[in-house]
Design a protein around this motif. Structure first.
Motif, PDB file in Angstrom:
ATOM      1  N   THR A   1       0.997  -0.665   0.280  1.00 35.50           N
ATOM      2  CA  THR A   1       0.281  -0.264   0.254  1.00 35.50           C
ATOM      3  C   THR A   1       1.243   0.433  -0.291  1.00 35.50           C
ATOM      4  O   THR A   1       1.672   1.437   0.874  1.00 35.50           O
ATOM      5  CB  THR A   1      -0.559  -0.091   1.610  1.00 35.50           C
ATOM      6  N   GLU A   2       0.608   2.349  -1.434  1.00 37.75           N
ATOM      7  CA  GLU A   2       1.043   3.247  -0.572  1.00 37.75           C
ATOM      8  C   GLU A   2       0.958   4.829  -0.986  1.00 37.75           C
ATOM      9  O   GLU A   2      -1.006   4.450  -1.868  1.00 37.75           O
ATOM     10  CB  GLU A   2       2.561   3.466  -2.764  1.00 37.75           C
TER      11      GLU A   2
ATOM     12  N   GLY B   1      13.045  11.031   4.542  1.00 34.89           N
ATOM     13  CA  GLY B   1      11.128  11.278   4.588  1.00 34.89           C
ATOM     14  C   GLY B   1      10.990  13.161   3.501  1.00 34.89           C
ATOM     15  O   GLY B   1      10.296  14.196   4.647  1.00 34.89           O
ATOM     16  N   SER B   2      11.986  13.175   2.873  1.00 36.32           N
ATOM     17  CA  SER B   2      11.001  14.887   2.510  1.00 36.32           C
ATOM     18  C   SER B   2      11.436  14.355   1.255  1.00 36.32           C
ATOM     19  O   SER B   2      12.379  13.466   0.597  1.00 36.32           O
ATOM     20  CB  SER B   2      12.484  15.473   2.722  1.00 36.32           C
TER      21      SER B   2
ATOM     22  N   PRO C   1       9.532   3.816   4.037  1.00 36.68           N
ATOM     23  CA  PRO C   1      10.165   4.705   2.953  1.00 36.68           C
ATOM     24  C   PRO C   1       9.755   5.219   1.791  1.00 36.68           C
ATOM     25  O   PRO C   1       8.625   5.137   1.579  1.00 36.68           O
ATOM     26  CB  PRO C   1      10.521   3.158   2.494  1.00 36.68           C
ATOM     27  N   ALA C   2      10.362   5.672   0.899  1.00 36.82           N
ATOM     28  CA  ALA C   2       9.522   6.038  -0.740  1.00 36.82           C
ATOM     29  C   ALA C   2      11.152   6.316  -1.163  1.00 36.82           C
ATOM     30  O   ALA C   2      11.768   6.051  -1.533  1.00 36.82           O
ATOM     31  CB  ALA C   2       9.292   7.820   0.157  1.00 36.82           C
TER      32      ALA C   2
ATOM     33  N   ILE D   1       5.323   5.939  -1.068  1.00 38.02           N
ATOM     34  CA  ILE D   1       5.532   6.509  -0.016  1.00 38.02           C
ATOM     35  C   ILE D   1       4.688   5.248   0.047  1.00 38.02           C
ATOM     36  O   ILE D   1       3.323   5.434   0.487  1.00 38.02           O
ATOM     37  CB  ILE D   1       5.043   7.284   0.365  1.00 38.02           C
ATOM     38  N   ASP D   2       5.925   4.431   0.940  1.00 39.19           N
ATOM     39  CA  ASP D   2       5.343   3.108   1.600  1.00 39.19           C
ATOM     40  C   ASP D   2       4.370   3.200   3.018  1.00 39.19           C
ATOM     41  O   ASP D   2       5.691   3.289   3.802  1.00 39.19           O
ATOM     42  CB  ASP D   2       6.482   1.778   0.924  1.00 39.19           C
ATOM     43  N   VAL D   3       3.216   2.736   2.842  1.00 35.82           N
ATOM     44  CA  VAL D   3       2.520   2.722   4.026  1.00 35.82           C
ATOM     45  C   VAL D   3       2.325   1.234   4.545  1.00 35.82           C
ATOM     46  O   VAL D   3       1.088   1.294   5.363  1.00 35.82           O
ATOM     47  CB  VAL D   3       1.567   3.828   4.012  1.00 35.82           C
ATOM     48  N   SER D   4       2.630   0.443   3.986  1.00 36.89           N
ATOM     49  CA  SER D   4       2.041  -0.788   4.416  1.00 36.89           C
ATOM     50  C   SER D   4       1.909  -1.021   5.349  1.00 36.89           C
ATOM     51  O   SER D   4       1.177  -2.241   6.197  1.00 36.89           O
ATOM     52  CB  SER D   4       2.928  -2.009   3.258  1.00 36.89           C
TER      53      SER D   4
END
Length: 624
Positions: free
Chosen positions: A539-540, A554-555, A576-577, A602-605
Motif C-alpha cells: 500500500t502506497e 522523509g522528504s 520509505p519512499a 511512499i510505502d505505508v504498508s
C-alpha cells in the motif's frame, strides 16, 4: 419540439411570454435575422496584419490536403492526427483568406477563398474519421458519401462555410457566379438535411450522458440554418437544435462546474453561450442570464485559474493553456449578464499588441471577435483568484492563502466518481501549486488515438489512478465506473475530507479517510485507513510531481517549472519512499510538463495513517 421541455425552453418561453407548448411557433415567428453583422472595416489591425503575413507567405504554396489512406489509419493503426492535422490546417488557411477577401476585396484573396472553400466542398467527408460510424453501418474504413455523419468536424465545416458566406459570399460570388449556391448545397446535403432526417445522433445525449459535443455541434447547425435556410425549414432546424441543447443545459450543475475540466469549458459551456447569443440575435430572446447554471458557468474559467497560464485541470483537461482561447466570447457573455468579475478576467487576456482572435478558433469565433468594439477596447483586466471555490457537483475544493494573489501555496482536491466525462480514475486526487504553478500535478491527457475512447482507454498511463495523486491500496489502483466514488465528502473553509474506500475494489478496505487542508502557509494531506483483515500486498500514498525532484529520507524537494518557489514534501522518515520518472515523448504532455514527470510513492504498508506536508522550501526566486 416534443413535450419534454427543459430549462432552456422554459426560459425562452418566459421571455416570449408564451406557454412552453407554443414556443416552437414563437421561435418560427421571431426568426427574422440571419447571422450577426461583422463590421470588418473596424477589424483589429493586429489580427489583419498577422493574417495577411501568414497568407502571403503561403500564397504560392499548395493547400494542405488530407489523404484517404490517412483517413483509414484510424481503423488500421489507431492514428487520427495524420488526417486531422492537414484538414485543420486547410480550414485555418481558409479562415485567414476569407477575412482578407471580405476586408480588402482583393482578387488574390477572393481566388484563395474560392479555392479553399471548393476544396472543403469536395472533401469526401467533413466528419473526422475517428467519429464516423461508416464502418459500423456500411463496413467501410472510408466515409460513405451518401450517408454523411454529423459530428464535431462536420459542424465546424458547415459553421465555417456559413460564416464565410456571410462575410465574403458577396465578393466571391461577384467574381465567381454560382459560388454561393455551391456552399448552400453542400451545407444542406452534408449537415442540415441529415441533422433533421436522422434523429439518432448519439452526441445529443450519449444515452443520457450529455457532454461538450452537444452545444458545439448544435451551435454550428444553428449558424448554418440562419445563413442557408429560410421559412419553415429554418425554424424546424433551429427548434430541433434548441430542443437538443436543452438536454445539455439541464445537465449543467447549478454551480456551473464542468467535470471534463477547464480546457473543455471552451468547447462545451462556452459553445452553449455562443449559441444562445445567436438565438438572441435571431429571435430577440436572450436566455443567457435567465438560467442559474449558465450564469454560474461563466465564472468557471476564473475559478479554475492558478496563476499566469496555469489552471486546475481534471479528466482530459490540460493544466497549461496550450492554444489561443476565444476570450472575447467569455468577455461578451459576461458583459451580457453583467458579471463584471468574469468580464475583467477575460479582459486580462486582451493584449492590443497581439491578435484579438486566432484562426484556430474557427471562422465563426474569428468573425464575432475581430471587430467586437468592446473586446478590442478591453483591458487591462484583473485576476480575481478567489480564496476559496467549492463546486459540490464535482466535489472539488480550491483554496489559496488570500484572495487576489497567486503567491504562496494553493491546493485543489476532488472527490467525484470514476465515470465522469473524459474520465480519469482520480477520486481523491490532489493538486498543489507554488506561486500559481502546479508542482503536485494531474498529468492531463495524451494525444488522442483509437485507444482514447475505446475499451483500452485505461491502458494509457495518464488515465490510470496509479499516475494520479491518490493511494495505491494493497496492490490495486482505482477501477473505472460510476460506483467507484468518494463517500462522505465534507468541505470546510480551508479543508476537504472524504472517504476513498468506495473508489477501490479492495473488499478488505473498510475506510480510507483523506483530509486536505491549508494549514497556515502549508498544504497538509492527512490519510488514515482501516482494513477488516490483514494482507501482504503493498500500500502506497502517491503523488505526481512536476519539476526537478530530489529525494531524501522523509522528504522530497521539488524545484517547480516556470521559476516558482521550490517546495518540500515531508512525512515520517520511517516510511520509505521511491521516485519513478515518466518520460514524456508525447507533445501533448511535454508541452505542459517538459521532458518528464516524477511519481513519488511512499510505502505505508506497515501503518494505518500518514501525514504529508507541502511547504515552501526557500524564498521565491526571480521567475525565469
Amino acid at each position: 419540439m416534443t413535450d419534454a421541455r427543459g430549462p432552456l425552453t422554459h426560459a425562452l418561453a418566459a421571455l416570449a411570454r408564451v406557454q412552453t407548448a407554443r414556443i416552437d411557433d414563437e421561435i418560427a415567428a421571431r426568426l427574422s435575422g440571419g447571422l450577426p453583422d461583422v463590421a470588418l472595416e473596424n477589424a483589429d489591425p493586429a489580427t489583419i496584419a498577422a493574417f495577411r503575413a501568414r497568407a502571403e507567405a503561403e500564397l504560392e504554396t499548395p493547400w494542405p490536403q488530407p489523404r484517404a489512406h490517412d483517413a483509414a489509419r484510424f481503423h488500421l493503426d489507431g492514428d487520427r492526427i495524420s488526417w486531422e492535422h492537414p484538414a485543420f490546417a486547410r480550414q485555418h488557411r481558409l479562415t485567414r483568406v476569407a477575412v482578407l477577401a471580405s476586408g480588402t476585396g482583393e482578387d488574390r484573396w477572393i481566388d484563395e477563398t474560392l479555392d479553399g472553400a471548393i476544396m472543403l466542398s469536395e472533401q469526401s467527408s467533413w466528419c473526422w474519421p475517428a467519429h464516423d460510424d461508416t464502418r459500423a453501418r456500411h463496413g467501410s474504413v472510408l466515409a460513405t458519401v451518401t450517408d454523411p455523419y454529423v459530428d464535431l468536424g462536420a459542424g465546424e465545416a458547415v459553421g465555417q462555410l456559413a460564416w464565410l458566406d456571410h462575410i465574403a459570399g458577396d465578393v466571391v460570388e461577384a467574381r465567381y457566379p454560382g459560388f454561393r449556391a455551391r456552399l448552400a448545397h453542400e451545407a444542406r446535403v452534408r449537415v442540415l438535411d441529415p441533422f433533421v432526417a436522422r434523429r439518432d445522433w448519439r452526441w445529443i445525449d450519449f444515452g443520457g450522458r450529455v457532454n461538450n459535443w452537444n452545444p458545439w455541434i448544435h451551435g454550428n447547425v444553428i449558424a448554418a440554418a440562419l445563413q442557408f435556410l429560410d421559412g419553415d425549414e429554418r425554424a424546424r432546424v433551429v427548434s430541433l437544435a434548441i430542443e437538443g441543447m436543452d438536454l445539455y443545459v439541464a445537465s449543467l450543475p447549478e454551480d456551473g462546474a464542468i467535470d471534463e475540466g477547464y480546457a473543455y469549458w471552451w468547447n462545451g459551456a462556452c459553445r452553449l453561450v455562443e449559441a444562445l447569443d445567436l438565438i438572441a440575435h435571431a429571435t430577440g430572446l436572450d436566455a443567457t442570464g435567465e438560467i442559474a447554471a449558465v450564469r454560474e458557468t461563466i465564472a468557471f474559467p476564473h475559478r479554475m485559474h492558478l496563476g499566469e497560464k496555469w489552471f486546475v485541470n481534471a479528466a482530459d483537461g490540460q493544466a497549461l493553456q496550450r492554444d489561443p482561447q476565444p476570450w472575447h466570447a467569455l468577455h461578451r457573455a459576461a458583459r451580457r449578464i453583467g458579471d463584471e468579475t468574469a468580464a475583467s478576467f477575460a479582459a486580462l487576456h486582451r493584449d492590443p499588441s497581439m491578435s484579438a482572435v486566432a484562426e484556430s478558433e474557427g471562422l465563426g469565433r474569428v468573425a464575432r471577435g475581430i471587430a467586437d468594439a468592446d473586446w478590442l477596447a478591453a483591458g487591462p483586466g484583473a485576476d480575481p483568484l478567489p480564496e476559496r471555490t467549492w463546486l459540490p457537483s464535482t466535489e472539488m475544493l480550491i483554496v489559496r492563502g488570500a484572495t487576489g494573489s497567486a503567491a504562496g501555496l494553493a491546493f485543489a482536491a476532488k472527490g467525484g466518481h470514476n465515470d465522469e466525462s473524459h474520465n480519469h480514475n482520480d477520486v481523491g486526487s490532489v493538486i498543489v501549486a507554488s506561486d500559481g504553478v502546479p508542482v503536485v500535478v494531474d498529468a492531463g491527457r495524451p494525444t488522442y488515438d483509437a485507444r482514447t475512447f475505446g475499451p483500452d482507454r485505461y491502458d494509457l498511463w495518464p488515465m490510470q489512478s496509479q499516475w494520479h495523486g491518490v493511494p495505491f491500496v494493497r496492490g490495486a489502483g482505482q477501477p473505472a465506473g460510476e460506483r467507484f466514488a468518494a463517500r462522505d465528502v465534507v468541505a470546510g473553509d480551508r479543508e476537504i475530507s472524504m472517504d476513498l474506500a468506495g473508489a477501490y475494489d479492495v473488499p478488505a478496505l473498510a475506510e480510507w479517510r483523506r483530509t486536505v487542508s491549508l494549514d497556515g502557509d502549508d498544504v497538509l494531506i492527512d490519510d488514515a485507513w482501516r482494513f477488516d483483515e490483514d494482507g501482504d500486498e503493498p500500500t502506497e500514498v502517491r503523488f505526481v510531481l512536476a519539476g526537478e525532484v530530489t529525494l531524501t529520507s522523509g522528504s522530497a524537494r521539488v524545484v517547480p517549472l516556470s521559476g516558482a518557489a521550490p517546495v518540500a514534501l515531508t512525512w515520517d522518515p520511517d516510511a520509505p519512499a521511491t521516485l519513478e520518472e515518466q518520460l514524456l515523448e508525447d507533445p501533448m504532455l511535454s508541452h505542459v510538463w517538459g521532458e518528464h514527470l516524477t511519481r513519488l510513492s511512499i510505502d505505508v504498508s506497515d501503518r494505518t495513517e500518514i501525514s504529508v506536508r507541502v511547504r515552501h522550501n526557500e524564498p521565491m526566486k526571480e521567475r525565469r
